[in-house]
Design an enzyme around this catalytic site. Structure first.
Site: not given
Ligand code: THU
Length: 143
Positions: A54, A65, A96, A99
């Protein structure tokens, strides 16, 4: 004609899970406190992990991913035979929308996307189930 991809072995599934859980522990998620790990199995049988990273400028954060796919490409991999995503919580941590498209670039409709929690795999979807009627590299070749 699409030739069905060979299913992954129990050992490959276990190795994907381990790699993704290790990656989840390294996630940098101070804003959401939602750590995610991912692992991609490439065409050579190698496993590439990734974690979410983040950023204080929120939209600049990246998903687990995407990191795993970048690691695969950097290592010379070009096909994702399977992808595993792991996260905590009650709900399935499915990729998401963005991804799903990133996976699509290196996958086929039957590529398995395994969704896990810390205890193990909870569900498996084909990429086509997650991203039906998708747009991919072949569309550009035929245009
Ligand atoms: N996130 C992922 O890394 N992969 C996913 O499949 C779903 C969401 C992360 C993005 C963000 O840093 C956190 O999860 C909350 O959304």
């Amino acid at each position: 004609m699409t030739i069905a991809a060979p299913p992954i072995t129990d050992a490959e599934r276990e190795a994907l899970l381990r790699a993704a859980i290790d990656a989840m522990a390294r996630a940098y998620a101070p804003y959401s406190n939602f750590q995610v790990g991912a692992a991609v199995l490439d065409e050579q049988g190698r496993i590439h992990p990734g974690c979410n990273v983040e950023n204080a400028a929120y939209p600049q954060g990246v998903c687990a991913e995407g990191g795993a796919l970048s690691a695969m490409v950097l290592a010379g991999g070009r096909r994702a035979r399977a992808v595993l995503v792991v996260g905590r919580g009650e709900g399935l941590v499915t990729p998401c929308g963005g991804c799903r498209q990133k996976i699509r670039e290196f996958a086929t409709p039957d590529t398995p996307v395994l969704i896990a929690g810390p205890q193990g795999v909870r569900a498996t979807f084909s990429l086509d189930a997650l991203l039906p009627h998708s747009f991919g590299p072949e569309h550009l070749q035929k245009a």
